[in-house]
Scaffold this active site. Structure first.
Site, PDB file in Angstrom:
ATOM      1  N   SER A  70       4.733  -1.973   1.591  1.00 18.24           N
ATOM      2  CA  SER A  70       5.228  -2.765   2.918  1.00 18.24           C
ATOM      3  C   SER A  70       3.990  -3.771   2.927  1.00 18.24           C
ATOM      4  CB  SER A  70       6.029  -2.495   4.198  1.00 18.24           C
ATOM      5  OG  SER A  70       7.068  -1.532   3.799  1.00 18.24           O
ATOM      6  N   LYS A  73       5.357  -7.392   2.654  1.00 21.22           N
ATOM      7  CA  LYS A  73       6.305  -8.118   3.940  1.00 21.22           C
ATOM      8  C   LYS A  73       5.826  -9.361   4.755  1.00 21.22           C
ATOM      9  CE  LYS A  73       9.677  -3.644   4.313  1.00 21.22           C
ATOM     10  NZ  LYS A  73       9.354  -2.227   4.640  1.00 21.22           N
ATOM     11  N   TYR A 196      11.854  -7.670  -4.678  1.00 14.19           N
ATOM     12  CA  TYR A 196      11.119  -6.716  -3.712  1.00 14.19           C
ATOM     13  C   TYR A 196      10.465  -4.888  -4.246  1.00 14.19           C
ATOM     14  CZ  TYR A 196      10.805  -3.050  -0.226  1.00 14.19           C
ATOM     15  OH  TYR A 196      10.297  -2.261   1.071  1.00 14.19           O
ATOM     16  N   TYR A 248       7.086  -0.814  12.313  1.00  7.00           N
ATOM     17  CA  TYR A 248       7.787  -0.122  12.514  1.00  7.00           C
ATOM     18  C   TYR A 248       8.177   0.871  14.103  1.00  7.00           C
ATOM     19  CZ  TYR A 248       7.345   0.120   7.545  1.00  7.00           C
ATOM     20  OH  TYR A 248       6.925  -0.257   6.805  1.00  7.00           O
ATOM     21  N   VAL A 266       3.481   2.254   2.933  1.00  5.02           N
ATOM     22  CA  VAL A 266       3.697   3.513   2.711  1.00  5.02           C
ATOM     23  C   VAL A 266       1.923   4.160   1.240  1.00  5.02           C
ATOM     24  CG1 VAL A 266       5.883   4.421   3.120  1.00  5.02           C
ATOM     25  CG2 VAL A 266       5.936   4.308   1.392  1.00  5.02           C
TER      26      VAL A 266
END
Ligand code: GLU
Length: 469
Positions: A70, A73, A196, A248, A266
Site C-alpha cells: 500500500s 497508493k 492494482y 489507516y 502490509v
C-alpha cells in the site's frame, strides 16, 4: 581511527541505536493473506534517510527487497491526478479520513471511496490510469516508469507475490465490482484489479522508500537524479492526503506523535516525508492490528521525537546552512600579535599552517537536517584541516538535537587528533549566564570572537606539533 573520518558517522550510529531499541520484543504478526508474505524473515529491519541533496543514510537491512504494497497508493493517486486533473479525480475519490480499516468496503454519501489511501480509492486511482491507457501491460509500463523515476532506479515486479495476490483477491475484486455498479469505476474491474496488484507487488528497499519520500519532500524533484518526477501541486495534494489518511485508522495518533505525512504497507514498509527536508524508509515485516509495521512505527516515533522532525516543529530553516567555507589563510585577521606570547619559530610554523584551519560560517536556525549537512561536510573535508572553526555569529537558534550533534562531532574530532572551536557570541549553542560561560561536556572551545577562535586554533596546532615531536 575515530568515527570522524572512517567508520559510521554520528547519524549512522544514531540510526543503529534506533534499530537496537526497536528490535526489542516480538510484537506483531506477519501478513498471512498470501503465503509469500508469511514466509519472510520477521527479524529483518532496514532504515534509510534521504536528505534533500540526495545523500542517503542507510543501515542494517536497507538493501533487502520487499513488496511495496500500500505504500504504492500515494504514487498511483499522484499519477491519476497528473493524467486526469484534480477536478475529475475529486468527483470520484474523496479526501476525508475514513477511520476505517484499509480493506473496508465503504464509500461516502456520493458513493465515492472516502480517500485514495484505502483500497477502494486506490483501486479506483489505478482504474483511472486504464481510462487513459486501457491495455494493462502498457498502463503498467507507464506506472513502473513513474515509480522508478521517483525511486531513482529501475524497479521490478515480484511475480510470485503478484500471482498469489491475483489468485486470492476476492475482497478487492468485490470492491472493484461494487464501484463499477455505482458507476464510479469506468474501466474493466478485472483490469483495474490486475493493475492494482501489479503496483502492490513491486519490489523496493528502504533506500527506495526514502528516495521516493525525498522526492515528495523536495516538491517532486528526485533528490538523487535531480529530475522532476511529480508536479508541485500534485505533491502538495498527495502529502495532504497522506497526512490525514496515510496510516489507516491510526492516522490521528500518528499525526500527533510522529507528525510526518506517511504511508505504510502490509509488506512491512513505511515511507514518511518531512516536507522540504527529508524522506524516511523503514522496513520490518511484523504488523500491528491496523496493518502497520510495529517496529516501523516505533522507529518513526523515535526518529521524530529525537531529531525534532515533527512537521509542526516550526523553525526558520534556511536551506543553505553553510554560508561560507574557507581557510584561515584566506582571512584578513592578524593573530601575529605580541600578546600571544609566541616565539619567532612558533610564528613561522603557524604561518605555514594557516590553511590547516577551516572556517565554516553558518546561518539560519539549526535543526537536524541543517546540522546534518554541516557535519557531513566537516567529515568529508576532515583530511584537509586540524582545526575546524564553526562560526555561529549568524545563527539564531540551535535545537537540542543539533546541540548534541555538535557535542558528538567535537568529541569525534578530538578522537581524531583534531579540534573544533565554536564562535558563539550570542550564546546560541552554549547558553551563557551573566557571569560565566558554560561550555559543558564535549565543547571545550567556545569563544565569542573570530580573533579568539584563531588564537585557540593556533594553540591547538602548536600543542599538536609538540605531541608529534
Ligand atoms: N495488496 C494488499 C491488498 O490490497 C495491500 C494492502 C496493504 O498494504 O495495506 O490487500
Amino acid at each position: 581511527m575515530s568515527s570522524l573520518v572512517a567508520g559510521p558517522s554520528l547519524v549512522e550510529a544514531y540510526l543503529e541505536h534506533i534499530r537496537n531499541t526497536c528490535l526489542v520484543g516480538t510484537d506483531g504478526e506477519l501478513a498471512d493473506y498470501i503465503p509469500e508474505l508469511a514466509r519472510v524473515d520477521p527479524t529483518k529491519f532496514g532504515l534509510s534517510l534521504a536528505l534533500h541533496d540526495g545523500y542517503v543514510y542507510s543501515i542494517a537491512d536497507a538493501d533487502v527487497g520487499f513488496t511495496i504494497q500500500s505504500v504504492s497508493k500515494p504514487l498511483t493517486y499522484a499519477l491519476a491526478l497528473t493524467h486526469k486533473g484534480f477536478e475529475l479525480v475529486d468527483e470520484r475519490i474523496g479526501v476525508e479520513p475514513s477511520g476505517e480499516a484499509f480493506n473496508e468496503i465503504s464509500v461516502d454519501s456520493k458513493r465515492r471511496p472516502r480517500n485514495p489511501m484505502i483500497n477502494a480509492g486506490a483501486i479506483l486511482s489505478a482504474s483511472m490510469l486504464l481510462e487513459v491507457e486501457p491495455d494493462v501491460d502498457r498502463a503498467f509500463a507507464e506506472l513502473l516508469e513513474f515509480y522508478s523515476a521517483c525511486a531513482g532506479r529501475q524497479l521490478v515486479l515480484d511475480s510470485d507475490v503478484y500471482n498469489s495476490e491475483m489468485r486470492s483477491g476476492a475482497r478487492n475484486r468485490a470492491i472493484a465490482y461494487m464501484l463499477q455498479s455505482f458507476g464510479v469505476l469506468q474501466a474493466s474491474p478485472e483490469a483495474a484489479i490486475d493493475l492494482y496488484f501489479r503496483q502492490c507487488s513491486l519490489i523496493v528497499t528502504t533506500d527506495d522508500l526514502a528516495v521516493i519520500g525525498g522526492t515528495l519532500a523536495n516538491g517532486g524533484v528526485n533528490p538523487r537524479t535531480g529530475r522532476r518526477a511529480v508536479g508541485q501541486a500534485v505533491v502538495q495534494r498527495v502529502l495532504s492526503v497522506m497526512t490525514t489518511c496515510g496510516m489507516y485508522d491510526g492516522a490521528g495518533d500518528w499525526v500527533t506523535t510522529v507528525g510526518l505525512p506517511a504511508k505504510s504497507g502490509v509488506g512491512g514498509g513505511i515511507m514518511a516525508v518531512l516536507p522540504g527536508q527529508l524522506g524516511i524508509g523503514v522496513y520490518s515485516p511484523l504488523l500491528d492490528e491496523h496493518g502497520n509495521s510495529v517496529r516501523g512505527v516505533a522507529a518513526c516515533k523515535r526518529l521524530s521525537a529525537d531529531l525534532g522532525l515533527h512537521m509542526f516543529n516550526v523553525a526558520r530553516e534556511s536551506r543553505v546552512t553553510v554560508r561560507s567555507f574557507h581557510t584561515a589563510a584566506e582571512l584578513d585577521i592578524d593573530t601575529d600579535r605580541p600578546d600571544t606570547d609566541r616565539t619567532d619559530t612558533e610564528r613561522r610554523y603557524l604561518r605555514g599552517k594557516r590553511d590547516r584551519i577551516r572556517i565554516f560560517e553558518l546561518q539560519g536556525d539549526l535543526t537536524f537536517s541543517g546540522t546534518e549537512s554541516v557535519l557531513r561536510r566537516l567529515r568529508a573535508t576532515a583530511q584537509e584541516f586540524e582545526v575546524a572553526i564553526l562560526d555561529m555569529t549568524r545563527v539564531d537558534h540551535v535545537d537540542e538535537v543539533s546541540r548534541s550533534m555538535f557535542v558528538g562531532a567535537s568529541r569525534n574530532l578530538k578522537g581524531a587528533q583534531r579540534s573544533a572551536v565554536i564562535v558563539d557570541p550570542d550564546g546560541v549553542v552554549v547558553r551563557r549566564s551573566a557571569h560565566r560561560s558554560e561550555p559543558g561536556p564535549g565543547l571545550e572551545y567556545v569563544v565569542t570572537t573570530m580573533h579568539e577562535a584563531l588564537i585557540r586554533a593556533e594553540d591547538f596546532l602548536l600543542k599538536l606539533a609538540v605531541e608529534e615531536g
